[in-house]
Write a protein that holds these residues in place. Sequence first.
Motif, mmCIF file in Angstrom:
data_model
loop_
_atom_site.group_PDB
_atom_site.id
_atom_site.type_symbol
_atom_site.label_atom_id
_atom_site.label_comp_id
_atom_site.label_asym_id
_atom_site.label_seq_id
_atom_site.Cartn_x
_atom_site.Cartn_y
_atom_site.Cartn_z
ATOM 1 N N GLN A 1 0.849 -1.185 0.000
ATOM 2 C CA GLN A 1 0.000 0.000 0.000
ATOM 3 C C GLN A 1 0.888 1.239 0.000
ATOM 4 O O GLN A 1 1.672 1.450 0.911
ATOM 5 C CB GLN A 1 -0.904 0.016 1.232
ATOM 6 N N VAL A 2 0.737 2.063 -1.018
ATOM 7 C CA VAL A 2 1.530 3.283 -1.122
ATOM 8 C C VAL A 2 0.885 4.374 -0.278
ATOM 9 O O VAL A 2 -0.318 4.622 -0.369
ATOM 10 C CB VAL A 2 1.624 3.746 -2.591
ATOM 11 N N GLN A 3 1.668 5.016 0.516
ATOM 12 C CA GLN A 3 1.197 6.141 1.326
ATOM 13 C C GLN A 3 1.610 7.443 0.658
ATOM 14 O O GLN A 3 2.759 7.591 0.246
ATOM 15 C CB GLN A 3 1.784 6.072 2.737
ATOM 16 N N LEU A 4 0.670 8.377 0.572
ATOM 17 C CA LEU A 4 0.934 9.680 -0.031
ATOM 18 C C LEU A 4 0.592 10.762 0.984
ATOM 19 O O LEU A 4 -0.507 10.743 1.550
ATOM 20 C CB LEU A 4 0.095 9.873 -1.296
ATOM 21 N N VAL A 5 1.504 11.686 1.184
ATOM 22 C CA VAL A 5 1.282 12.761 2.148
ATOM 23 C C VAL A 5 1.526 14.101 1.467
ATOM 24 O O VAL A 5 2.647 14.379 1.035
ATOM 25 C CB VAL A 5 2.199 12.621 3.372
ATOM 26 N N GLU A 6 0.470 14.906 1.392
ATOM 27 C CA GLU A 6 0.568 16.225 0.758
ATOM 28 C C GLU A 6 0.859 17.304 1.791
ATOM 29 O O GLU A 6 0.522 17.155 2.969
ATOM 30 C CB GLU A 6 -0.741 16.600 0.049
ATOM 31 N N SER A 7 1.443 18.377 1.321
ATOM 32 C CA SER A 7 1.654 19.565 2.148
ATOM 33 C C SER A 7 1.778 20.772 1.224
ATOM 34 O O SER A 7 1.915 20.618 0.004
ATOM 35 C CB SER A 7 2.905 19.428 3.017
ATOM 36 N N GLY A 8 1.731 21.945 1.827
ATOM 37 C CA GLY A 8 1.957 23.161 1.062
ATOM 38 C C GLY A 8 0.724 23.985 0.762
ATOM 39 O O GLY A 8 0.828 25.075 0.189
ATOM 40 N N GLY A 9 -0.448 23.481 1.120
ATOM 41 C CA GLY A 9 -1.646 24.262 0.885
ATOM 42 C C GLY A 9 -1.705 25.478 1.800
ATOM 43 O O GLY A 9 -0.890 25.632 2.708
ATOM 44 N N GLY A 10 -2.678 26.333 1.538
ATOM 45 C CA GLY A 10 -2.821 27.521 2.360
ATOM 46 C C GLY A 10 -3.760 28.514 1.721
ATOM 47 O O GLY A 10 -4.472 28.189 0.769
ATOM 48 N N SER A 11 -3.743 29.722 2.267
ATOM 49 C CA SER A 11 -4.599 30.795 1.768
ATOM 50 C C SER A 11 -3.737 31.883 1.156
ATOM 51 O O SER A 11 -2.772 32.341 1.788
ATOM 52 C CB SER A 11 -5.432 31.374 2.909
ATOM 53 N N VAL A 12 -4.091 32.271 -0.050
ATOM 54 C CA VAL A 12 -3.360 33.328 -0.754
ATOM 55 C C VAL A 12 -4.351 34.231 -1.458
ATOM 56 O O VAL A 12 -5.507 33.850 -1.680
ATOM 57 C CB VAL A 12 -2.362 32.770 -1.789
ATOM 58 N N GLN A 13 -3.882 35.400 -1.830
ATOM 59 C CA GLN A 13 -4.697 36.294 -2.630
ATOM 60 C C GLN A 13 -4.536 35.968 -4.101
ATOM 61 O O GLN A 13 -3.545 35.350 -4.521
ATOM 62 C CB GLN A 13 -4.299 37.740 -2.359
ATOM 63 N N ALA A 14 -5.527 36.367 -4.873
ATOM 64 C CA ALA A 14 -5.469 36.153 -6.311
ATOM 65 C C ALA A 14 -4.177 36.741 -6.874
ATOM 66 O O ALA A 14 -3.764 37.831 -6.478
ATOM 67 C CB ALA A 14 -6.672 36.787 -6.986
ATOM 68 N N GLY A 15 -3.570 35.974 -7.780
ATOM 69 C CA GLY A 15 -2.298 36.381 -8.349
ATOM 70 C C GLY A 15 -1.094 35.815 -7.624
ATOM 71 O O GLY A 15 0.035 35.902 -8.129
ATOM 72 N N GLY A 16 -1.325 35.242 -6.468
ATOM 73 C CA GLY A 16 -0.238 34.687 -5.677
ATOM 74 C C GLY A 16 0.156 33.293 -6.134
ATOM 75 O O GLY A 16 -0.367 32.760 -7.118
ATOM 76 N N SER A 17 1.099 32.712 -5.399
ATOM 77 C CA SER A 17 1.643 31.398 -5.750
ATOM 78 C C SER A 17 1.678 30.484 -4.537
ATOM 79 O O SER A 17 1.787 30.946 -3.393
ATOM 80 C CB SER A 17 3.068 31.548 -6.294
ATOM 81 N N LEU A 18 1.581 29.212 -4.813
ATOM 82 C CA LEU A 18 1.765 28.179 -3.805
ATOM 83 C C LEU A 18 2.481 27.004 -4.443
ATOM 84 O O LEU A 18 2.353 26.775 -5.653
ATOM 85 C CB LEU A 18 0.428 27.690 -3.246
ATOM 86 N N VAL A 23 4.792 13.480 -0.759
ATOM 87 C CA VAL A 23 5.828 12.483 -0.522
ATOM 88 C C VAL A 23 5.198 11.101 -0.581
ATOM 89 O O VAL A 23 4.231 10.820 0.130
ATOM 90 C CB VAL A 23 6.503 12.695 0.837
ATOM 91 N N ALA A 24 5.750 10.243 -1.420
ATOM 92 C CA ALA A 24 5.253 8.880 -1.583
ATOM 93 C C ALA A 24 6.150 7.903 -0.828
ATOM 94 O O ALA A 24 7.370 8.049 -0.828
ATOM 95 C CB ALA A 24 5.203 8.504 -3.061
ATOM 96 N N SER A 25 5.525 6.913 -0.206
ATOM 97 C CA SER A 25 6.299 5.927 0.550
ATOM 98 C C SER A 25 7.039 4.959 -0.360
ATOM 99 O O SER A 25 8.010 4.319 0.057
ATOM 100 C CB SER A 25 5.381 5.149 1.495
ATOM 101 N N GLU A 26 6.582 4.858 -1.596
ATOM 102 C CA GLU A 26 7.227 3.988 -2.579
ATOM 103 C C GLU A 26 7.244 4.692 -3.932
ATOM 104 O O GLU A 26 6.409 5.538 -4.199
ATOM 105 C CB GLU A 26 6.468 2.672 -2.722
ATOM 106 N N ARG A 27 8.182 4.299 -4.756
ATOM 107 C CA ARG A 27 8.266 4.907 -6.083
ATOM 108 C C ARG A 27 7.083 4.463 -6.939
ATOM 109 O O ARG A 27 6.755 3.289 -6.996
ATOM 110 C CB ARG A 27 9.563 4.510 -6.776
ATOM 111 N N ARG A 28 6.476 5.443 -7.568
ATOM 112 C CA ARG A 28 5.449 5.180 -8.566
ATOM 113 C C ARG A 28 5.724 6.093 -9.744
ATOM 114 O O ARG A 28 5.917 7.293 -9.580
ATOM 115 C CB ARG A 28 4.045 5.435 -8.015
ATOM 116 N N TYR A 29 5.762 5.520 -10.934
ATOM 117 C CA TYR A 29 6.104 6.306 -12.107
ATOM 118 C C TYR A 29 4.960 7.187 -12.581
ATOM 119 O O TYR A 29 5.180 8.165 -13.279
ATOM 120 C CB TYR A 29 6.552 5.385 -13.235
ATOM 121 N N CYS A 30 3.754 6.826 -12.232
ATOM 122 C CA CYS A 30 2.586 7.571 -12.667
ATOM 123 C C CYS A 30 1.992 8.299 -11.472
ATOM 124 O O CYS A 30 1.525 7.660 -10.527
ATOM 125 C CB CYS A 30 1.541 6.632 -13.252
#
Length: 118
Positions: A1-18, A23-30
Amino acid sequence: QVQLVESGGGSVQAGGSLRLSCVASERRYCMGWFRQAPGKEREEVAGVKRDGSTSYADSVKGRFTISKDSNTNILWLQMNSLKPEDTAMYYCAAADALGPFCRKYTYWGQGTQVTVSS
């Protein structure tokens, strides 16, 4: 079972960047990024295949960039020129490869919220 953990979300104003990370627990090409806004269906935002080719939803082309480091099993989504309509929960997904092709996405992260205010 591959575990995937996302991060980096948040609140920004229009025009901004995120920049989202997954991070995947195992390599997956797709691998890919999906998003789902309240009351809307989940949509694929961007994907990367085994050969390194990438694909994007029309709504994010030219603004979002997907990239992957196979050595560290990390997937990124650089999001620039964000718009209020980009507001959604963003999910990282992975699929097994069948030769040069990708199977259906079967591994999913918990999601990270992106909110863009006008």
